[in-house]
Design an enzyme around this catalytic site. Sequence first.
Site, short mmCIF file in Angstrom:
data_model
loop_
_atom_site.label_atom_id
_atom_site.label_comp_id
_atom_site.label_asym_id
_atom_site.label_seq_id
_atom_site.Cartn_x
_atom_site.Cartn_y
_atom_site.Cartn_z
N LYS A 37 60.60 -13.83 36.06
CA LYS A 37 61.44 -12.71 36.50
C LYS A 37 61.30 -11.59 35.48
O LYS A 37 61.19 -11.86 34.27
CB LYS A 37 62.91 -13.13 36.60
CG LYS A 37 63.82 -11.98 36.99
CD LYS A 37 65.25 -12.44 37.23
CE LYS A 37 66.09 -12.56 35.99
NZ LYS A 37 66.19 -11.35 35.15
N GLU B 16 71.85 -7.17 40.66
CA GLU B 16 72.99 -7.45 39.77
C GLU B 16 73.95 -6.26 39.72
O GLU B 16 73.54 -5.12 39.49
CB GLU B 16 72.47 -7.76 38.34
CG GLU B 16 73.60 -8.05 37.37
CD GLU B 16 73.17 -8.70 36.06
OE1 GLU B 16 71.97 -9.02 35.91
OE2 GLU B 16 74.05 -8.87 35.19
#
Length: 282
Positions: free
Chosen positions: A112, A181
Amino acid sequence: MITTATIKKMKKEGKTITMLTAYDCAMARMEDEAGIDMILVGDSLGNVILGYESTIPVTMEEMLHHTKAVCRGVSNALVVGDMPFMSYQINEAEGLRNAGRFLKETGCKAVKLEGGASVCHLVEKMVVAGIPVVGHLGLTPQSVNQFGGFKVQGKDVEAAKKIIEDAKKLEAAGAFAIVLECVPAALAEKISQELEIPTIGIGAGNGCDGQVLVCNDMLGMNSGFTPKFVKKYRDLHTEIVGAVKEYISDVQGRKFPAQVHTFKIEEGIIEQLYPTNEKVTR
Ligand code: KIV
């Protein structure tokens, strides 16, 4: 064994993806046994495990060390290694080499990295090299110094447009999933509907294709601040401190170890060794 293909298929079939962080073999083993789909060895390692103030100081060597430990505990979940700050920002060659190290040295199956358009060329190269990539948009903690704190992102039209564009560019570059997020729920839901690849939300509402939380947060292992988006499923901080206090009290009060925790020796041996029954001096 869950693969990137499984994750993409889950979105197509409308199945919700579950993801948690883990940083060591024991926790990873328990999450895997519980049936989690994906395990992220997040660079939140820095704050959660290593005691740093942020994710900024986390190194490649620290990430590799913990990702290897996690992989040793997993037999089903898809393990994703998080690329730490400055492991992919200097130049693409270094980013590619570091992403490759995750797969070659740890056994994880994907990496990621944070960022949108600015990392898309690198994402393309990683994918061409055979490295599956998860994108990360919204509040990207490695840029906390630029954001001026941990704030919800994409709240006005311009900022929201940028996240939508970045998400589409990451998909076009070949990312197989995107973490969103601290993004308003309605925006995250729209992005999730627009993309073919799954979104994994953290503080991004229930319209994402999956959810991720930091395992120590959801287990209540910290006594300090808990972000609004975290649901504490247990209060392990209180449990653990309580257990340690009981242990201290038992040891000091000579209640532990009891007979049941103790090994015996055949009769007569001690008498042979210490015929006069003299006291052992330490
Ligand atoms: O490092 C991490 O734990 C993360 C999650 C919060 C998504 O990036």
